[in-house]
Enzyme design. Structure first.
Site, PDB file in Angstrom:
ATOM      1  N   ARG A   1       0.844  -1.206   0.000  1.00 64.09           N
ATOM      2  CA  ARG A   1       0.000   0.000   0.000  1.00 64.09           C
ATOM      3  C   ARG A   1       0.872   1.245   0.000  1.00 64.09           C
ATOM      4  O   ARG A   1       2.101   1.149   0.015  1.00 64.09           O
ATOM      5  CB  ARG A   1      -0.940  -0.011   1.212  1.00 64.09           C
ATOM      6  CG  ARG A   1      -0.221  -0.043   2.543  1.00 64.09           C
ATOM      7  CD  ARG A   1      -1.163  -0.576   3.617  1.00 64.09           C
ATOM      8  NE  ARG A   1      -0.463  -0.784   4.863  1.00 64.09           N
ATOM      9  CZ  ARG A   1      -0.409   0.117   5.846  1.00 64.09           C
ATOM     10  NH1 ARG A   1      -1.018   1.271   5.705  1.00 64.09           N
ATOM     11  NH2 ARG A   1       0.238  -0.155   6.951  1.00 64.09           N
TER      12      ARG A   1
ATOM     13  N   TYR B   1      12.600   8.352  14.265  1.00 62.76           N
ATOM     14  CA  TYR B   1      12.319   8.223  12.826  1.00 62.76           C
ATOM     15  C   TYR B   1      13.347   9.048  12.034  1.00 62.76           C
ATOM     16  O   TYR B   1      13.931   8.564  11.055  1.00 62.76           O
ATOM     17  CB  TYR B   1      10.896   8.713  12.547  1.00 62.76           C
ATOM     18  CG  TYR B   1      10.473   8.645  11.110  1.00 62.76           C
ATOM     19  CD1 TYR B   1      10.073   7.433  10.533  1.00 62.76           C
ATOM     20  CD2 TYR B   1      10.474   9.781  10.297  1.00 62.76           C
ATOM     21  CE1 TYR B   1       9.687   7.372   9.200  1.00 62.76           C
ATOM     22  CE2 TYR B   1      10.086   9.719   8.969  1.00 62.76           C
ATOM     23  CZ  TYR B   1       9.687   8.521   8.433  1.00 62.76           C
ATOM     24  OH  TYR B   1       9.305   8.456   7.112  1.00 62.76           O
TER      25      TYR B   1
ATOM     26  N   ALA C   1      16.311   9.965  12.980  1.00 58.47           N
ATOM     27  CA  ALA C   1      17.634   9.326  13.094  1.00 58.47           C
ATOM     28  C   ALA C   1      17.741   8.147  12.128  1.00 58.47           C
ATOM     29  O   ALA C   1      18.767   7.947  11.477  1.00 58.47           O
ATOM     30  CB  ALA C   1      17.862   8.862  14.534  1.00 58.47           C
TER      31      ALA C   1
ATOM     32  N   LYS D   1      16.196   7.686   9.283  1.00 59.27           N
ATOM     33  CA  LYS D   1      16.261   8.118   7.884  1.00 59.27           C
ATOM     34  C   LYS D   1      17.599   8.817   7.580  1.00 59.27           C
ATOM     35  O   LYS D   1      18.131   8.692   6.481  1.00 59.27           O
ATOM     36  CB  LYS D   1      15.072   9.029   7.555  1.00 59.27           C
ATOM     37  CG  LYS D   1      13.713   8.306   7.634  1.00 59.27           C
ATOM     38  CD  LYS D   1      13.640   7.138   6.651  1.00 59.27           C
ATOM     39  CE  LYS D   1      12.247   6.550   6.548  1.00 59.27           C
ATOM     40  NZ  LYS D   1      12.140   5.460   5.566  1.00 59.27           N
TER      41      LYS D   1
ATOM     42  N   ILE E   1       3.115  12.947   2.474  1.00 55.35           N
ATOM     43  CA  ILE E   1       2.408  12.175   1.446  1.00 55.35           C
ATOM     44  C   ILE E   1       1.195  11.499   2.082  1.00 55.35           C
ATOM     45  O   ILE E   1       1.305  10.898   3.165  1.00 55.35           O
ATOM     46  CB  ILE E   1       3.335  11.080   0.852  1.00 55.35           C
ATOM     47  CG1 ILE E   1       4.695  11.664   0.399  1.00 55.35           C
ATOM     48  CG2 ILE E   1       2.634  10.345  -0.290  1.00 55.35           C
ATOM     49  CD1 ILE E   1       4.674  12.588  -0.782  1.00 55.35           C
TER      50      ILE E   1
END
Ligand code: NAP
Length: 250
Positions: A14, A155, A157, A159, A188
């Site tokens: 998805r 999150y 960190a 990425k 998004i």
């Protein structure tokens, strides 16, 4: 494109992953679709749609944070298609929480899936790419890894780790004909994106912060990923591209 290309997309049931898989299929790729087994129904629906486009599809359930499952996935993918030309590391999770009270388990889960998961999937497919002297690796990072937002330190960190890892890997495998690039989506509209968008005031604030004055759709991410995956991007490596409608200008 002289021969049919093959791509493996993780987290493809998805959201952004499903859009990337479908977009690559429409550009002529055969697909290995991965997600975690609990997403079986959705992943099969994506596969059915792609088969309807005349492309070959192999489904492989695997948790990208589990080394054994990842290695089995690589074997199954290579068995099915003989090679993977483009790997798109898209599977990821977001757990909100301020640093102050953040559970160690939340830190570990986010790092294990977003950062270590990408590393392990890459490691499982690198030997076959090296052998062929060809590969396109596209890692889905995030503007969160550059900019970040409250409650997303772990999150962010994870990425940032993906981007740092990608820049070094690009240097290691460049001489072997393999490119490694990152795409950084902005806000998004997906199940994950809704965390940022549930509150109408927050949604409006994000729209105002975005030069294009709208929230992104999963399909907005497809073109840049397809570019990095293509032969047109054969001399582009170690780069990160913001796909955010104009939030982060770097
Ligand atoms: P999504 O709608 O939550 O889809 C992510 C998919 O990955 C889900 O099907 C999820 O399954 C799967 N997944 C989670 N853990 C997995 C694991 N261990 N192994 C295999 N698959 C796993 O998220 P999305 O918004 O499409 O995000 C896709 C990527 O874009 C992520 O890497 C995300 O960090 C990044 N991104 C998204 C946004 C945004 O605004 N949406 C912005 C920047 C970056 P479950 O749901 O069952 O866990």
């Amino acid at each position: 494109m002289t021969e049919t290309r093959t791509a493996l997309v993780t987290g493809a049931s998805r959201g952004i992953g499903a859009a990337i898989a479908t977009g690559l299929a429409s550009r002529g790729y055969d697909l290995v679709l991965n997600d975690i087994e609990r997403q079986k129904a959705d992943l099969e629906a994506v596969a059915e749609n792609i088969r309807g486009m005349g492309r070959r599809v192999e489904i492989v359930f695997a948790d990208v944070s589990d080394k054994e499952q990842v290695e089995a996935m690589a074997l199954k993918a290579l068995d099915a298609f003989g090679r993977i030309d483009a790997l798109v590391n898209n599977a990821g999770i977001l757990i909100a929480g301020e640093v102050d009270g953040l559970a160690e388990a939340s830190w570990d889960a986010v790092m294990d899936i977003n950062a270590k998961g990408s590393f392990m999937v890459i490691q499982s497919l690198l030997p076959s790419m090296k052998k062929r002297g060809y590969g396109r690796i596209v890692n889905i990072a995030s503007i969160g890894g550059k900019h970040g937002a409250p409650q997303q330190a772990h999150y962010s960190a994870s990425k940032a780790a993906v981007m740092g890892f990608s820049r070094v890997l690009a240097q290691e495998v460049g001489p072997l004909g393999i490119t490694v690039n990152c795409v950084c989506p902005g806000i998004i509209l997906t199940d994950m994106g809704r965390v940022n968008l549930d509150d109408p005031a927050v949604r409006e604030a994000w729209q105002e912060k975005t030069a294009m004055a709208r929230i992104g759709a999963p399909e907005d991410v497809v073109g840049p990923v397809a570019f990095f995956a293509s032969d047109d991007a054969g001399f582009v490596t170690g780069q990160t591209l913001n796909v955010d409608g104009g939030i982060v200008f770097s």
